[in-house]
Design a protein around this motif. Structure first.
Motif, mmCIF file in Angstrom:
data_model
loop_
_atom_site.group_PDB
_atom_site.id
_atom_site.type_symbol
_atom_site.label_atom_id
_atom_site.label_comp_id
_atom_site.label_asym_id
_atom_site.label_seq_id
_atom_site.Cartn_x
_atom_site.Cartn_y
_atom_site.Cartn_z
ATOM 1 N N VAL A 117 0.836 -1.201 0.000
ATOM 2 C CA VAL A 117 0.000 0.000 0.000
ATOM 3 C C VAL A 117 0.871 1.251 0.000
ATOM 4 O O VAL A 117 1.914 1.299 0.647
ATOM 5 N N ALA A 118 0.409 2.265 -0.731
ATOM 6 C CA ALA A 118 1.072 3.574 -0.742
ATOM 7 C C ALA A 118 0.058 4.662 -0.436
ATOM 8 O O ALA A 118 -1.134 4.536 -0.744
ATOM 9 N N THR A 119 0.541 5.744 0.162
ATOM 10 C CA THR A 119 -0.264 6.926 0.401
ATOM 11 C C THR A 119 0.605 8.154 0.185
ATOM 12 O O THR A 119 1.770 8.027 -0.183
ATOM 13 N N VAL A 120 0.047 9.331 0.397
ATOM 14 C CA VAL A 120 0.802 10.574 0.221
ATOM 15 C C VAL A 120 0.552 11.489 1.411
ATOM 16 O O VAL A 120 -0.437 11.346 2.127
ATOM 17 N N THR A 121 1.459 12.451 1.619
ATOM 18 C CA THR A 121 1.191 13.560 2.526
ATOM 19 C C THR A 121 0.723 14.743 1.690
ATOM 20 O O THR A 121 0.906 14.779 0.470
ATOM 21 N N PHE A 122 0.114 15.719 2.360
ATOM 22 C CA PHE A 122 -0.488 16.853 1.668
ATOM 23 C C PHE A 122 0.370 18.105 1.776
ATOM 24 O O PHE A 122 1.012 18.343 2.803
ATOM 25 N N PRO A 123 0.382 18.932 0.731
ATOM 26 C CA PRO A 123 1.180 20.168 0.759
ATOM 27 C C PRO A 123 0.538 21.245 1.616
ATOM 28 O O PRO A 123 -0.635 21.149 1.987
ATOM 29 N N ASP A 124 1.309 22.256 1.923
ATOM 30 C CA ASP A 124 0.819 23.411 2.665
ATOM 31 C C ASP A 124 -0.114 24.203 1.752
ATOM 32 O O ASP A 124 0.325 24.921 0.859
ATOM 33 N N VAL A 125 -1.425 24.070 1.994
ATOM 34 C CA VAL A 125 -2.399 24.697 1.102
ATOM 35 C C VAL A 125 -2.312 26.220 1.144
ATOM 36 O O VAL A 125 -2.712 26.902 0.202
ATOM 37 N N GLY A 126 -1.776 26.769 2.234
ATOM 38 C CA GLY A 126 -1.634 28.214 2.330
ATOM 39 C C GLY A 126 -0.635 28.773 1.337
ATOM 40 O O GLY A 126 -0.696 29.961 0.988
ATOM 41 N N ARG A 127 0.272 27.942 0.845
ATOM 42 C CA ARG A 127 1.236 28.388 -0.155
ATOM 43 C C ARG A 127 0.655 28.280 -1.555
ATOM 44 O O ARG A 127 1.238 28.799 -2.508
ATOM 45 N N ILE A 128 -0.466 27.602 -1.682
ATOM 46 C CA ILE A 128 -1.153 27.500 -2.966
ATOM 47 C C ILE A 128 -2.196 28.607 -3.079
ATOM 48 O O ILE A 128 -2.376 29.208 -4.132
ATOM 49 N N SER A 129 -2.873 28.877 -1.969
ATOM 50 C CA SER A 129 -3.863 29.953 -1.925
ATOM 51 C C SER A 129 -3.729 30.687 -0.599
ATOM 52 O O SER A 129 -3.942 30.087 0.470
ATOM 53 N N PRO A 130 -3.385 31.963 -0.612
ATOM 54 C CA PRO A 130 -3.225 32.712 0.639
ATOM 55 C C PRO A 130 -4.452 32.656 1.543
ATOM 56 O O PRO A 130 -4.315 32.677 2.767
ATOM 57 N N LEU A 131 -5.641 32.582 0.966
ATOM 58 C CA LEU A 131 -6.850 32.539 1.784
ATOM 59 C C LEU A 131 -6.946 31.255 2.609
ATOM 60 O O LEU A 131 -7.722 31.175 3.561
ATOM 61 N N ALA A 132 -6.139 30.242 2.244
ATOM 62 C CA ALA A 132 -6.183 28.962 2.950
ATOM 63 C C ALA A 132 -5.130 28.853 4.050
ATOM 64 O O ALA A 132 -4.993 27.800 4.675
ATOM 65 N N VAL A 166 5.917 21.141 -4.892
ATOM 66 C CA VAL A 166 4.508 20.748 -4.936
ATOM 67 C C VAL A 166 3.564 21.924 -4.740
ATOM 68 O O VAL A 166 2.358 21.783 -4.991
ATOM 69 N N THR A 167 4.080 23.071 -4.309
ATOM 70 C CA THR A 167 3.211 24.250 -4.198
ATOM 71 C C THR A 167 3.402 25.215 -5.364
ATOM 72 O O THR A 167 2.856 26.314 -5.351
ATOM 73 N N ASP A 168 4.147 24.816 -6.382
ATOM 74 C CA ASP A 168 4.266 25.629 -7.590
ATOM 75 C C ASP A 168 2.877 25.725 -8.237
ATOM 76 O O ASP A 168 2.232 24.692 -8.477
ATOM 77 N N PRO A 169 2.388 26.925 -8.520
ATOM 78 C CA PRO A 169 1.031 27.066 -9.090
ATOM 79 C C PRO A 169 0.818 26.273 -10.367
ATOM 80 O O PRO A 169 -0.324 25.891 -10.681
ATOM 81 N N ARG A 170 1.881 26.004 -11.106
ATOM 82 C CA ARG A 170 1.736 25.273 -12.363
ATOM 83 C C ARG A 170 1.368 23.810 -12.152
ATOM 84 O O ARG A 170 0.951 23.127 -13.088
ATOM 85 N N LEU A 171 1.518 23.322 -10.940
ATOM 86 C CA LEU A 171 1.134 21.953 -10.628
ATOM 87 C C LEU A 171 -0.326 21.850 -10.177
ATOM 88 O O LEU A 171 -0.799 20.763 -9.850
ATOM 89 N N TRP A 172 -1.041 22.995 -10.187
ATOM 90 C CA TRP A 172 -2.412 23.020 -9.696
ATOM 91 C C TRP A 172 -3.351 23.608 -10.737
ATOM 92 O O TRP A 172 -2.965 24.487 -11.500
#
Length: 268
Positions: A117-132, A166-172
């Motif tokens: 089994v594999a899983t992932v951790t999540f990026p800092d969403v605040g670096r993707i959207s300041p409102l987050a 992973v928080t580069d806007p081009r990846l989202w």
């Protein structure tokens, strides 16, 4: 299970919209996504591998466990990915231990049956959207719980949160909630590398080439307002109404089939 050591025979993906593939294709032409892409990587070394994707957008970790785990176990996978918790994190009454407990139960059931089994951790969403930014503490808490649970059950982790790219806007995608085609490709590469698949490496962690200059503050504020009106507002309205983007939807690929689907237009 596996085919005697030369590869894998059955891969099953469990999760929410990211695993379903939102942001990589569309509901008209078809969704590809990180799980489809990882299945294609598996097929390079295991040509006979079959792949099922049980993920449905909008699902909470507990819903993934209740709705998808029994079907996944029935398919007897020797490889599985479990990615959930982000929808929990966005809810007002988020509880990292509760979400993490559902993830751990899935890890235990699948590994107990012999799956890798594999899983992932999540990026800092605040670096993707300041409102987050207020959600940053929740991300840290959920990632900590994921690491603990994965460690107890021998689950492989693609540690997305540890790498700035992973928080580069081009990846989202434009909604800032789902990966773009390029982002899905990076997630698939991260899981392949975590699994140690032949030909995989750390290239997914490398920064992208320089892009356009950062927008002026005025343009940045305008972009935030457009995002809030176009994506955040409708999302909040669904929450108020008790609705989910996944209402009435079923898994896009409930049966084990050879990998393959939407042709990629943006790979790397």
């Amino acid at each position: 299970m596996s085919d005697g050591g030369s590869g894998y025979l059955r891969y099953v993906a469990l999760g929410d919209s990211q695993t379903e593939g939102l942001g990589d294709g569309d509901d008209v032409t078809g969704l590809r996504g990180c799980a489809d892409r990882f299945a294609e990587e598996l097929a390079k070394g295991s040509p006979d591998v079959l792949y099922a994707n049980l993920a449905v957008r909008g699902r909470l970790a507990g819903q993934v466990r209740a709705e998808q785990l029994p079907a996944a176990l029935a398919l007897r996978p020797d490889v599985a990915t479990v990615v959930a918790g982000m929808n929990d994190l966005l809810r007002p009454r988020f509880d990292a231990d509760e979400a993490g407990g559902h993830l751990e139960a899935m890890f235990a059931a699948l590994t107990g049956q012999g799956a890798r089994v594999a899983t992932v951790t999540f990026p800092d969403v605040g670096r993707i959207s300041p409102l987050a930014r207020p959600l940053g503490g929740r991300v840290l808490a959920l990632n900590s719980r994921i690491r603990e649970a994965a460690g107890r059950h021998g689950v492989v982790i693609a540690d997305m949160s540890a790498h700035e790219v992973v928080t580069d806007p081009r990846l989202w995608s434009a909604d800032r909630l789902h990966a773009s085609p390029l982002g899905h490709a990076r997630i698939a590469a991260a899981v392949a590398h975590a699994f140690g698949l032949p030909g995989s490496d750390e290239a997914w962690t490398l920064p992208l080439p320089p892009g356009a200059p950062a927008p002026t503050r005025l343009r940045a504020v305008g972009a935030e307002l457009r995002w809030a009106g176009g994506f955040l507002g409708p999302w909040l309205l669904r929450r108020v109404r008790g609705q989910s983007s996944g209402d009435g939807r079923r898994a896009k690929r409930p049966d084990l089939l050879p990998p393959g689907g939407l042709d990629s237009r943006v790979l790397d």
